[in-house]
Structures are given as C-alpha cells and as structure tokens.
Design an enzyme around this catalytic site. Structure first.
Site, PDB file in Angstrom:
ATOM      1  N   ASP A  11      13.910  74.029  13.823  1.00 17.63           N
ATOM      2  CA  ASP A  11      13.878  75.586  14.386  1.00 17.63           C
ATOM      3  C   ASP A  11      12.702  75.796  13.711  1.00 17.63           C
ATOM      4  O   ASP A  11      13.420  76.136  12.609  1.00 17.63           O
ATOM      5  CB  ASP A  11      14.726  76.350  15.048  1.00 17.63           C
ATOM      6  N   ASP A 130      18.372  76.064  27.764  1.00 14.79           N
ATOM      7  CA  ASP A 130      19.204  77.721  27.446  1.00 14.79           C
ATOM      8  C   ASP A 130      19.592  78.572  28.931  1.00 14.79           C
ATOM      9  O   ASP A 130      19.260  78.893  29.051  1.00 14.79           O
ATOM     10  CB  ASP A 130      18.342  78.601  26.350  1.00 14.79           C
TER      11      ASP A 130
END
Length: 254
Positions: A11, A130
């Site tokens: 990330d 997500d």
C-alpha cells in the site's frame, strides 16, 4: 492440482509504503522499490501495488514509481489506485504493470472494466473489492470505495458477478472488517465469492500467521492469499510461509 499463489501487497501513500488497520492510522514502513526487490528475492509469486490515496485525491497513478518497482521484479505485477480511464490503464501497463486493479473507479464507471478487458484482455483486468459486513445487503456484505471510506449501494456478491460478466479476469477481495487485524481472513465472505464466480479469487485482509493462509486457501476456496503485515513487520518471510503451507498440504510454488 493448481498451485496456490502468495501475493505481497504494497500500500503506497505519498510515494512510501504504508500500513494501517481497517484503512486507518497508516504509518510509513519503507521504500516500495526496495521492498519489492526484497520480496521478489524471497520468492513471492506476484506483487500488488496500491496507491491508496489516488482515487480520494482525484489523481492518476504515479507512473515513475510504478516503473521503478517494475524494474526490480520479474513476476506478475498488479497496480491499482486512481486508474480511471483507458489512457490510465495503457500508461500503467507501459510503465511495467501486467495487471490493472480497478476498485473505486470501476464502481463509478463499470464500463471501464468492459473496455479495459476488450482492449487489453480479461487477464489484465482485476476487480479490487473492499467489502464489509452489512445485514441490510442481500449477501450480508456491502462494497465500499475510496479506500474504505465511502459506502455504496453495491452488494458484494452481485457486484462480483457483474464485474466478471463485464470482463474482470480476477478478483482481489478485501475484508474491511479483517483488514490489518491479523486474526485471519474472512472465510465466509471469501468462500461465498469464490463459489459464485468462474475466475480466481484472491483473499485479502487479516493474514497474521501461515495457518490463516492455509484456512482461506482451503476452507475459503481462495486461489491466492494476499499478505502485507506478516512480511512487512511480523518477521515472516515469503519462503518461510510457503514452507509451512507446503508442510500442511497446501500446494504452493517452492
């Protein structure tokens, strides 16, 4: 039997690798180029690079950084974050990515999946999703976008099926509830999606020890497991995780 893949996720925020819990309280943990090179050396099967602020800030991918990471790894490399047009997909591939992950931008413009798959091939287009538990959603899980900050009207199972119909060749399924908690993957969510789509499903969110990967790759029916904290900060190596999985009967590339 097909080998299960181990994928490391980087990330990235402001050009640095970062790690948070449930998408919050992110801390700087290093240089993504150096980290990519190290995980490649350890034998990771694939690498995923997410620019976690690109969509929220309304900008495209950082091509220079993607190119520098791509120069260090010679395995499938997937990039996501801020990719909102065919031109963005093309420039990201030209920078060195083999796969493009579409998440928030796909929800806002589902045709991007169809066009991307038509031009670059289904194998190139990955749906990043997500999802969080929501009793009001038909499947029990709802889709969130913008780094988990924005609730949508999309049911997780319906969206997975639709995205595959549009042309997504793979799904990276991240459980917001489990993300960064290191208590194990969301098995029920992963299995539900894996049993209902004809493409590979990559489990994400919650890996804290090799047994968690074994569970999601067997009970959860995932084709691959995405890890971050385990190798970033918990002392595990990719090779060590693979050895443990192999010893427990999970087929992996050694």
């Amino acid at each position: 039997m097909l080998k299960k893949r181990i994928i490391v996720c980087l990330d990235v925020k402001d050009g640095r690798t970062t790690k948070g819990v449930k998408f919050q309280n992110n801390i700087d943990i290093g240089d993504p180029v150096d980290m990519a090179a190290e995980y490649y050396k350890q034998g990771v099967d694939e690498l995923v690079f997410y620019d976690i602020m690109a969509s929220a800030r309304g900008r495209g991918p950082i091509l220079d950084l993607i190119s520098r990471v791509a120069s260090k790894v010679f395995i499938p490399f997937c990039v996501g974050g801020g990719i909102g047009s065919i031109d963005d997909i093309r420039s990201t591939i030209l920078a060195g990515a083999e796969k493009i992950s579409l998440n928030s931008q796909a929800v806002k413009n589902p045709d991007l999946i169809r066009e991307g798959a038509r031009i670059f091939g289904n194998q190139c287009i990955v749906l990043g999703m997500d999802a969080a538990r929501d009793a009001t959603a038909p499947s029990g899980y709802r889709v969130y976008i913008n780094g988990g900050r924005t609730k949508t009207d999309f049911d997780a199972l319906e969206w997975a099926r639709r995205a595959v119909d549009l042309g997504a060749g793979e799904i990276v399924l991240n459980s917001i509830d489990a993300d960064g908690m290191k208590n194990g993957y969301e098995i029920s969510l992963t299995r539900m999606i894996a049993e209902n789509v004809p493409v590979p499903v990559i489990a994400s969110g919650g890996g804290g020890k090799p047994a968690h990967l074994a569970d999601v790759l067997t009970e959860g029916k995932a084709d691959a497991a995405l890890i971050a904290s385990m190798v970033h900060s918990m002392g595990y190596t990719v090779g060590g995780i693979k050895q443990e999985l192999n010893a427990s009967g999970v087929p992996v590339r050694l």
